[in-house]
Design an enzyme around this catalytic site. Sequence first.
Site, PDB file in Angstrom:
ATOM      1  N   LYS A  27     -61.052  62.656  30.108  1.00 42.23           N
ATOM      2  CA  LYS A  27     -62.079  63.472  30.367  1.00 42.23           C
ATOM      3  C   LYS A  27     -61.674  64.793  31.098  1.00 42.23           C
ATOM      4  CE  LYS A  27     -65.559  61.180  32.197  1.00 42.23           C
ATOM      5  NZ  LYS A  27     -66.474  60.984  30.956  1.00 42.23           N
ATOM      6  N   ARG A  97     -67.145  61.027  37.852  1.00 44.51           N
ATOM      7  CA  ARG A  97     -67.072  60.026  36.792  1.00 44.51           C
ATOM      8  C   ARG A  97     -65.428  59.929  36.580  1.00 44.51           C
ATOM      9  NH1 ARG A  97     -71.227  61.463  32.854  1.00 44.51           N
ATOM     10  NH2 ARG A  97     -72.387  63.471  33.544  1.00 44.51           N
ATOM     11  N   GLY A 106     -68.281  53.353  28.743  1.00 41.99           N
ATOM     12  CA  GLY A 106     -69.386  52.579  29.589  1.00 41.99           C
ATOM     13  C   GLY A 106     -68.443  51.548  30.505  1.00 41.99           C
ATOM     14  N   MET A 108     -66.330  51.731  32.859  1.00 42.18           N
ATOM     15  CA  MET A 108     -66.104  52.269  34.324  1.00 42.18           C
ATOM     16  C   MET A 108     -67.233  53.074  34.943  1.00 42.18           C
ATOM     17  SD  MET A 108     -62.255  53.006  34.476  1.00 42.18           S
ATOM     18  CE  MET A 108     -62.083  54.129  33.239  1.00 42.18           C
ATOM     19  N   ARG A 353     -64.400  64.272  23.690  1.00 45.88           N
ATOM     20  CA  ARG A 353     -63.335  63.363  23.126  1.00 45.88           C
ATOM     21  C   ARG A 353     -62.970  63.116  21.697  1.00 45.88           C
ATOM     22  NH1 ARG A 353     -66.451  58.319  26.550  1.00 45.88           N
ATOM     23  NH2 ARG A 353     -68.004  58.188  25.418  1.00 45.88           N
ATOM     24  N   HIS A 469     -74.995  52.387  24.171  1.00 43.96           N
ATOM     25  CA  HIS A 469     -73.727  51.694  24.359  1.00 43.96           C
ATOM     26  C   HIS A 469     -73.337  50.488  23.187  1.00 43.96           C
ATOM     27  CE1 HIS A 469     -71.680  48.153  26.230  1.00 43.96           C
ATOM     28  NE2 HIS A 469     -70.909  48.862  26.859  1.00 43.96           N
ATOM     29  N   ARG A 631     -39.614  28.213   2.439  1.00 45.92           N
ATOM     30  CA  ARG A 631     -39.228  27.463   3.739  1.00 45.92           C
ATOM     31  C   ARG A 631     -39.249  26.142   3.228  1.00 45.92           C
ATOM     32  NH1 ARG A 631     -42.198  27.812   9.396  1.00 45.92           N
ATOM     33  NH2 ARG A 631     -43.790  26.373   8.384  1.00 45.92           N
ATOM     34  N   GLU A 755     -35.348  30.894  15.203  1.00 48.45           N
ATOM     35  CA  GLU A 755     -36.650  30.692  16.028  1.00 48.45           C
ATOM     36  C   GLU A 755     -36.192  29.795  17.099  1.00 48.45           C
ATOM     37  OE1 GLU A 755     -39.133  27.958  13.741  1.00 48.45           O
ATOM     38  OE2 GLU A 755     -37.389  27.561  12.456  1.00 48.45           O
ATOM     39  N   SER A 774     -34.747  35.584   8.903  1.00 48.47           N
ATOM     40  CA  SER A 774     -36.137  35.483   8.992  1.00 48.47           C
ATOM     41  C   SER A 774     -36.459  35.216  10.407  1.00 48.47           C
ATOM     42  CB  SER A 774     -37.020  35.122   7.838  1.00 48.47           C
ATOM     43  OG  SER A 774     -38.577  35.163   8.112  1.00 48.47           O
ATOM     44  N   GLY A 776     -38.615  33.786  13.005  1.00 52.38           N
ATOM     45  CA  GLY A 776     -39.835  32.955  13.284  1.00 52.38           C
ATOM     46  C   GLY A 776     -40.415  33.258  14.543  1.00 52.38           C
ATOM     47  N   THR A 777     -41.041  34.307  14.852  1.00 55.91           N
ATOM     48  CA  THR A 777     -41.306  34.677  16.097  1.00 55.91           C
ATOM     49  C   THR A 777     -42.275  33.744  16.964  1.00 55.91           C
ATOM     50  OG1 THR A 777     -43.034  36.183  15.374  1.00 55.91           O
ATOM     51  CG2 THR A 777     -40.888  36.983  15.843  1.00 55.91           C
ATOM     52  N   ASP A 779     -42.140  30.319  17.065  1.00 52.99           N
ATOM     53  CA  ASP A 779     -41.474  29.265  17.601  1.00 52.99           C
ATOM     54  C   ASP A 779     -40.398  30.051  18.774  1.00 52.99           C
ATOM     55  OD1 ASP A 779     -42.668  27.196  16.670  1.00 52.99           O
ATOM     56  OD2 ASP A 779     -41.245  26.453  15.596  1.00 52.99           O
ATOM     57  N   CYS A 841     -41.395  36.862  10.137  1.00 57.77           N
ATOM     58  CA  CYS A 841     -42.254  36.142   9.320  1.00 57.77           C
ATOM     59  C   CYS A 841     -43.366  35.442  10.579  1.00 57.77           C
ATOM     60  CB  CYS A 841     -41.915  34.997   8.515  1.00 57.77           C
ATOM     61  SG  CYS A 841     -40.747  33.826   9.180  1.00 57.77           S
ATOM     62  N   TYR A 861     -38.184  44.098   6.775  1.00 58.91           N
ATOM     63  CA  TYR A 861     -39.181  43.605   6.282  1.00 58.91           C
ATOM     64  C   TYR A 861     -39.943  42.932   7.156  1.00 58.91           C
ATOM     65  CZ  TYR A 861     -37.939  39.078   5.222  1.00 58.91           C
ATOM     66  OH  TYR A 861     -37.689  37.666   5.265  1.00 58.91           O
TER      67      TYR A 861
END
Length: 884
Positions: A27, A97, A106, A108, A353, A469, A631, A755, A774, A776-777, A779, A841, A861
């Site tokens: 703002k 403000r 809305g 704050m 804005r 709102h 897998r 993993e 690969s 395995g995020t 685990d 993955c 990837y």
Amino acid sequence: MPDRLLLPFGGSAPSAHQLGKAHLGGKGANLAEMAGIGLPVPPGFVIPTPLCALYYDAGGRLPDALKAKLAEGLAHIEALVGMEFGSATNPLLVSVRSGARVSMPGMMDTVLNLGLNDVTVEGLASRSANPRFAWDSYRRFIQMYSDVVLGLDHYLFEDALEIMKDDRGASLDTDLTAEDLKALVGQYQAIVLKTRGEEFPQDPLEQLEGAVAAVFGSWRSERAAVYRRLNDIPESWGTAVTVQAMVFGNMGETSATGVAFTRDPATGDRRIYGEYLINAQGEDVVAGIRTPHYLTLSAREAAGARGQSMEEAMPAVFAELAEMFERLETHYRDCQDIEFTVQEGKLWLLQTRSGKRTAKAALKMACDMVDEGLIEADEAVLRVDPAVLDQLLHPTLDPAAPRDIIAVGLPASPGAASGAIVLDSETAAERAGRGEDVILVRVETSPEDIAGMHAARGILTARGGMTSHAAVVARGMGRPCVSGAGGISIDMEARTLKIGSKSFREGEIVTLDGASGEVMLGRVATVEPELSGDFARLMGWADQHRRMKVRANAETPEDCRTAVRFGAEGVGLARTEHMFFGAERIVHVRAMILSADESGRRAALEKLLPAQRADFAEIFRIMEGRPVTIRLLDPPLHEFLPSREAEMAEVAEATGLALGAVRRRVAELHESNPMLGHRGCRLLITFPEITEMQARAIFEAALEAGGGVEPEIMVPLVATARELELVKSVIERTAAEVFAEKGKTIPYTIGTMIELPRAALRAGEIAEHAGFFSFGTNDLTQTTLGISRDDAARFLGAYVDAGIYPRDPFVSLDTDGVGELIGLAAERGRGTRAGLKLGICGEHGGDPATIQFCETQGLDYVSCSPWRVPIARLAAAQAALHKA
């Protein structure tokens, strides 16, 4: 402490907008910039964001140095407007403000009309031919200040107002006279005295200090914390505070207030979109307290609405406003959300804005602005938030489906949703947490409803307009919203919704169409989205810029087809265990598990082989030569066995085993911590016949499918190079056998899922046997943080609120901890095997922030849910552009 505690704007003050939104808040930065280019902005000053942290460090107190500087800021405003703060004859009033670096509509607190007291109100009244507005402003100020600063319930004041209106036979606030409002001020002050035991503060400087502190304090309010958590906004950013000269839209019939967008935020069409009210203040429009009127004649006529548009009622001011819109959009090169006030015929801009918009509108605006020469294609790619694409990837109402329309309101946020009626936010959150689809129905929403709005599938309000709102927040969340459905009423005591003469109980199912404003009884059929036009165009630009490939986690034909339709470039994770649970297959799986020896297991696996082969062949055909990572069996065997006595009896009958034998085997396989137990490669090493069956199914299916199929076989849960070496030898031996039998070969790759922390640390050794990693995020996050994903919901919210983690680490990758392991594994793995293919993955693969991290690590990837493939494609393009 920052060098400058106050940064003035307006007049000859040097523009501070170059300090940016991080310092001035959105703002404050935009106000300074508008003032600097000569737009009509009431002068003021900004208290920058670093002061917010100082406020909290001081235990919720304003620094003394800031208090001393407030007078300087006020003097700047006084010199420009010719009024004096606290003057009995010509008083300056200010607004206070909040202003975070990103818009939090809305969430704050704001205080308007600050500086009024029993003396200055008389001076304000004497300045106008319509003294009513002075007393109207004073009663509004007492209510707002008491709520925001003094912590009193605003309903205490609303009740007094309603009683006054009833006594006077007034239907609207504007029907009350100056004398009525003066009496109401006395009642409001009596409420403060009775409730707090203290008089309402009369010292304007004390009022200002209290309001600034309250705005800083609202940064950590519950609703702001929820909004930050939902939108990944760090608490450490803090908020700035903007103090600005008041201008008045409630000074009579030549005054007004409104909210407008330079383009339609629902559709993206290039037309002025907004609403206004004559003789009103800003909260009347924003909060939906009164139903506003349209800005343009065409919008009013299209809606068949009553009341004059601003274009008709104030043609000269409207023309000036339209010219300001054009200047602002050209300057910022984006759709602007603008708040304005007209004071006795003079136009003032209070805020601009970047306007929140639906996904459909975001795509159209981006594409149109490229065509208009306003932005380049790469900027169009950067401009669309990947997360909003989710709004486009789900069904809409079938136009041919029957509809029992029970109410019609304003089409405030497009999309369709069905669910049970709920009448308060707490109930919405509670029932949604149990897996129910709910529609939140309110007279009007307020910032306190943020959690319920997020939990609901859609939102329906009795009051409010297209910029209320409910409408603004719903559009930002991607929730369908119907607002201003004036024929509905809510009985909270009876927990019913009344529409005309009919009543509907809480829990009854309704459907909202946010595109038409219709409310229907029951569920309405839907149709699949069309991913063409602007969507296809933007995704085409994105694909030109991204480096990383995007695959999908998919193992069913339906998921694979969805993935291809959404642009997936392969399958990054086909979980074979998901193929085992069909009624005709689970019998053979259980027979294999319950077998007493290897020969029994092999006999059961032989019966599973044709089904596995058919599954893989179908995936290969659908993917048409795209890479497919399969897998091998990962979960512990007990997951395939029943736990209840009746189910055990069914298994015993189906397998021909005694019930006691089934019970014993179930007990033998029970594990105290199965996530870290006999699963993944540990299972495959213990029972190599499972590996043989799955490998044979993969190779035979690939030969059957033909057409350049090159399967990637992934061994799960390795911690050591030897584990991978053992399983790999079984796969290679099986491949040789199948190729010899069929008389032909195909290329294939064997890799592993990283993993476990040990696998990441020893990645150099593991890479000697792996063609790909690969990550395995799911685990890897659990094992690195020592947190169970299934149980973490009980405390992770509190952890995020406390700043322990910036966001839920199971939603967005913990780049400092888990991310460091990924970076280490990538470096060590490629150090051993140059060109080692790297992917991710876990469910993080569809998270834009995680994708940004993957780009920095040079991963090849990401793989995610089929429904998040477009999100990942756009996020990958943005990551590449940011890196460049």
